[in-house]
Design a protein around this motif. Structure first.
Motif, PDB file in Angstrom:
ATOM      1  N   ILE B 191       0.841  -1.207   0.000  1.00  0.00           N
ATOM      2  CA  ILE B 191       0.000   0.000   0.000  1.00  0.00           C
ATOM      3  C   ILE B 191       0.874   1.254   0.000  1.00  0.00           C
ATOM      4  O   ILE B 191       0.616   2.205  -0.728  1.00  0.00           O
ATOM      5  N   GLY B 192       1.935   1.245   0.827  1.00  0.00           N
ATOM      6  CA  GLY B 192       2.811   2.417   0.897  1.00  0.00           C
ATOM      7  C   GLY B 192       3.622   2.610  -0.372  1.00  0.00           C
ATOM      8  O   GLY B 192       3.824   3.739  -0.824  1.00  0.00           O
ATOM      9  N   GLY B 193       4.068   1.515  -0.941  1.00  0.00           N
ATOM     10  CA  GLY B 193       4.902   1.603  -2.146  1.00  0.00           C
ATOM     11  C   GLY B 193       6.310   2.053  -1.797  1.00  0.00           C
ATOM     12  O   GLY B 193       6.548   2.687  -0.777  1.00  0.00           O
ATOM     13  N   GLY B 194       7.266   1.735  -2.639  1.00  0.00           N
ATOM     14  CA  GLY B 194       8.639   2.195  -2.435  1.00  0.00           C
ATOM     15  C   GLY B 194       9.324   1.480  -1.289  1.00  0.00           C
ATOM     16  O   GLY B 194       8.830   0.485  -0.759  1.00  0.00           O
ATOM     17  N   LYS B 195      10.467   2.033  -0.921  1.00  0.00           N
ATOM     18  CA  LYS B 195      11.281   1.373   0.100  1.00  0.00           C
ATOM     19  C   LYS B 195      11.110   2.010   1.465  1.00  0.00           C
ATOM     20  O   LYS B 195      10.747   3.179   1.586  1.00  0.00           O
ATOM     21  N   VAL B 196      11.415   1.220   2.484  1.00  0.00           N
ATOM     22  CA  VAL B 196      11.366   1.707   3.860  1.00  0.00           C
ATOM     23  C   VAL B 196      12.738   2.274   4.213  1.00  0.00           C
ATOM     24  O   VAL B 196      13.762   1.680   3.901  1.00  0.00           O
ATOM     25  N   LYS B 197      12.740   3.437   4.859  1.00  0.00           N
ATOM     26  CA  LYS B 197      14.012   4.112   5.144  1.00  0.00           C
ATOM     27  C   LYS B 197      14.476   3.906   6.596  1.00  0.00           C
ATOM     28  O   LYS B 197      15.634   3.630   6.856  1.00  0.00           O
ATOM     29  N   THR B 198      13.563   4.103   7.565  1.00  0.00           N
ATOM     30  CA  THR B 198      13.948   3.941   8.965  1.00  0.00           C
ATOM     31  C   THR B 198      12.940   3.051   9.685  1.00  0.00           C
ATOM     32  O   THR B 198      11.753   3.071   9.364  1.00  0.00           O
ATOM     33  N   VAL B 199      13.451   2.289  10.633  1.00  0.00           N
ATOM     34  CA  VAL B 199      12.588   1.388  11.413  1.00  0.00           C
ATOM     35  C   VAL B 199      12.948   1.502  12.888  1.00  0.00           C
ATOM     36  O   VAL B 199      14.135   1.467  13.235  1.00  0.00           O
ATOM     37  N   ARG B 200      11.949   1.662  13.747  1.00  0.00           N
ATOM     38  CA  ARG B 200      12.170   1.456  15.182  1.00  0.00           C
ATOM     39  C   ARG B 200      11.117   0.463  15.644  1.00  0.00           C
ATOM     40  O   ARG B 200       9.932   0.638  15.341  1.00  0.00           O
ATOM     41  N   ALA B 201      11.553  -0.540  16.344  1.00  0.00           N
ATOM     42  CA  ALA B 201      10.600  -1.584  16.714  1.00  0.00           C
ATOM     43  C   ALA B 201      10.936  -2.169  18.074  1.00  0.00           C
ATOM     44  O   ALA B 201      12.057  -2.041  18.569  1.00  0.00           O
ATOM     45  N   TRP B 202       9.932  -2.777  18.650  1.00  0.00           N
ATOM     46  CA  TRP B 202      10.050  -3.432  19.935  1.00  0.00           C
ATOM     47  C   TRP B 202       9.319  -4.761  19.827  1.00  0.00           C
ATOM     48  O   TRP B 202       8.304  -4.863  19.149  1.00  0.00           O
ATOM     49  N   THR B 203       9.862  -5.792  20.473  1.00  0.00           N
ATOM     50  CA  THR B 203       9.174  -7.093  20.460  1.00  0.00           C
ATOM     51  C   THR B 203       8.965  -7.589  21.886  1.00  0.00           C
ATOM     52  O   THR B 203       9.755  -7.285  22.778  1.00  0.00           O
ATOM     53  N   GLY B 204       7.904  -8.368  22.068  1.00  0.00           N
ATOM     54  CA  GLY B 204       7.604  -8.925  23.380  1.00  0.00           C
ATOM     55  C   GLY B 204       7.374 -10.425  23.313  1.00  0.00           C
ATOM     56  O   GLY B 204       6.673 -10.911  22.426  1.00  0.00           O
ATOM     57  N   ALA B 205       7.988 -11.150  24.233  1.00  0.00           N
ATOM     58  CA  ALA B 205       7.767 -12.599  24.366  1.00  0.00           C
ATOM     59  C   ALA B 205       7.243 -12.808  25.776  1.00  0.00           C
ATOM     60  O   ALA B 205       8.007 -12.758  26.730  1.00  0.00           O
ATOM     61  N   TRP B 206       5.945 -12.994  25.894  1.00  0.00           N
ATOM     62  CA  TRP B 206       5.294 -12.886  27.192  1.00  0.00           C
ATOM     63  C   TRP B 206       4.919 -14.214  27.828  1.00  0.00           C
ATOM     64  O   TRP B 206       4.374 -14.242  28.928  1.00  0.00           O
ATOM     65  N   ASP B 207       5.132 -15.297  27.111  1.00  0.00           N
ATOM     66  CA  ASP B 207       4.658 -16.575  27.644  1.00  0.00           C
ATOM     67  C   ASP B 207       5.706 -17.651  27.413  1.00  0.00           C
ATOM     68  O   ASP B 207       5.927 -18.090  26.286  1.00  0.00           O
ATOM     69  N   PHE B 222       8.671   5.421   5.167  1.00  0.00           N
ATOM     70  CA  PHE B 222       9.064   5.143   3.794  1.00  0.00           C
ATOM     71  C   PHE B 222      10.018   6.235   3.302  1.00  0.00           C
ATOM     72  O   PHE B 222      10.082   7.324   3.889  1.00  0.00           O
ATOM     73  N   GLU B 223      10.735   5.938   2.240  1.00  0.00           N
ATOM     74  CA  GLU B 223      11.671   6.911   1.657  1.00  0.00           C
ATOM     75  C   GLU B 223      11.012   8.246   1.340  1.00  0.00           C
ATOM     76  O   GLU B 223      11.644   9.289   1.431  1.00  0.00           O
ATOM     77  N   ASP B 224       9.735   8.212   0.971  1.00  0.00           N
ATOM     78  CA  ASP B 224       9.057   9.473   0.616  1.00  0.00           C
ATOM     79  C   ASP B 224       8.509  10.193   1.847  1.00  0.00           C
ATOM     80  O   ASP B 224       7.805  11.198   1.704  1.00  0.00           O
ATOM     81  N   GLY B 225       8.827   9.701   3.046  1.00  0.00           N
ATOM     82  CA  GLY B 225       8.437  10.408   4.267  1.00  0.00           C
ATOM     83  C   GLY B 225       7.155   9.909   4.908  1.00  0.00           C
ATOM     84  O   GLY B 225       6.827  10.303   6.020  1.00  0.00           O
ATOM     85  N   VAL B 226       6.398   9.061   4.221  1.00  0.00           N
ATOM     86  CA  VAL B 226       5.148   8.546   4.792  1.00  0.00           C
ATOM     87  C   VAL B 226       5.472   7.622   5.979  1.00  0.00           C
ATOM     88  O   VAL B 226       6.297   6.724   5.849  1.00  0.00           O
ATOM     89  N   PRO B 227       4.849   7.877   7.140  1.00  0.00           N
ATOM     90  CA  PRO B 227       5.105   7.040   8.316  1.00  0.00           C
ATOM     91  C   PRO B 227       4.082   5.908   8.423  1.00  0.00           C
ATOM     92  O   PRO B 227       2.952   6.036   7.943  1.00  0.00           O
ATOM     93  N   ALA B 228       4.490   4.854   9.073  1.00  0.00           N
ATOM     94  CA  ALA B 228       3.564   3.737   9.302  1.00  0.00           C
ATOM     95  C   ALA B 228       3.802   3.156  10.696  1.00  0.00           C
ATOM     96  O   ALA B 228       4.940   3.099  11.156  1.00  0.00           O
TER      97      ALA B 228
END
Lengths: 246, 246
Positions: B191-207, B222-228
């Protein structure tokens, strides 16, 4: 200060008018008495004086000199909150200041320091963290009955940027940043508890005719590792409050 | 390769079984003919052979040597995708590989390079980016009829971690990371199209009883500035698909 808090309003504008129209019971509370108001606009004071039989003044200094006022509710435009809080504190008046507390961190810190110095109580309100559902959520988190808090995610979509704000108010509030963001941050921080450690955020200003930030995405982590996402779209015509009213 | 694609299945497990049970029309398509299958388990091949009157083999090499197969659908466990894709490519067979494409970036790149070298088509599927509502969203974004894309936000809450996965599958998939995340990433990227430029993520393992990552929050641009933002909670008993089925 005895058991009845004698309260003065600084700035008799939309916020204070809404308090009285939406919470008329405030004038009948046994522990609060409305004793004064300050506003540069005489037409606003005239109505206030008649309705509450209260002292009225054209500036905050005169209201703060009154011996009939224990605390003031500062509901002036955001850019005046710091200055007005300092004046009240120096006169020994307790302060409730409307959100946003201030427009800069420096001002907020100066307000805290001054409150300490003059030994007055300083409360930043009123915000949605006082809402019953929000307080209940915090109670559940704190009580641990569902286990530890894992993550917080919130979306707020509404038509904020198309409400009839005068342009200068959108400009001084930077769109929704100083007007709506305090609510979302305040609620998420109350529920999460503790301090925020890292923040990554993006803002969008999508409409030149309605100036200021109208949308953002924010990803942050609390000190204890709990992550939160906050999304706001003030250009949205889908109102998330239709899903869960606060 | 003429107008009819002769297709062989590598790994006749849950994914392939679901294709046939949920999409029985696949056997009647004019441009696809199911001609073979490979699986180490004879009981799976017996059923397959009877149902499709197709060639069956106990290993991928033998299937890939068949002159009656133009392309293979690789539905073996994730950790075998890279190896099996390379074997098929070297035999000149086109490849559809199930998600996740591979477990490492290096493997994925090797698969792409090998596909180029042997001039075969390599498709990573099947994923939800082929779903009609998702393709329609991409079409609207691309067409610009609603103006430029502004931001993407998605929540996926379900009971993934409590579905009857064998523990070793949860381990090799790292919980939902290699099983469910590819769907969410794939849909958002389409849907966003193009490439992703920056990622910040967190993961949880709760069980501890159900190993692997069961939840995450991810914020990217995304490279064009659209955030997700992408949020997943696989321990959730509220199923977001109740709001909008995909």
């Amino acid at each position: 200060m005895d058991d009845v808090l004698r309260l003065g309003f600084v700035g008799v504008g939309m916020a204070v008018t809404r308090i009285f129209s939406e919470k008329p019971g405030i004038t009948k509370l046994p522990y609060v008495k409305i004793t004064g108001a300050a506003d540069p606009r005489n037409h606003a004071l005239d109505v206030f004086e008649k309705e509450f039989n209260a002292e009225t003044y054209n500036n905050i200094e005169d209201l703060c000199k009154s011996r009939n006022v224990d605390a003031v509710y500062i509901a002036t435009p955001p850019e005046m909150h710091a200055e007005h809080t300092l004046i009240a504190a120096k006169h020994g008046k307790h302060v409730i200041v409307e959100k946003p507390m201030a427009l800069t961190i420096e001002d907020a810190e100066k307000m805290n320091d001054t409150a300490d110095k003059y030994k007055i109580k300083l409360l930043c309100g009123h915000t949605h963290s006082f809402d019953a559902p929000v307080r209940k959520m915090r109670e559940i988190v704190k009580g641990g009955e569902l286990g530890p808090l894992r993550m917080i995610n919130t979306w707020n979509f509404n038509e904020f940027m198309y409400r009839p704000w005068p342009t200068h108010e959108l400009v001084t509030s930077n769109g929704l940043i100083f007007n709506q963001t305090p609510h979302q941050v305040d609620v998420v921080r109350l529920i999460g508890g503790g301090k925020v450690k890292t923040v990554r955020a993006w803002t969008g200003a999508w409409d030149k005719i309605r100036p200021g930030v109208g949308a953002y995405s924010c990803f942050f982590k609390f000190e204890d590792g709990v992550p939160a996402t906050m999304v706001y779209n003030g250009y949205g015509f889908f109102d998330t409050a239709e899903l869960m009213w606060w």
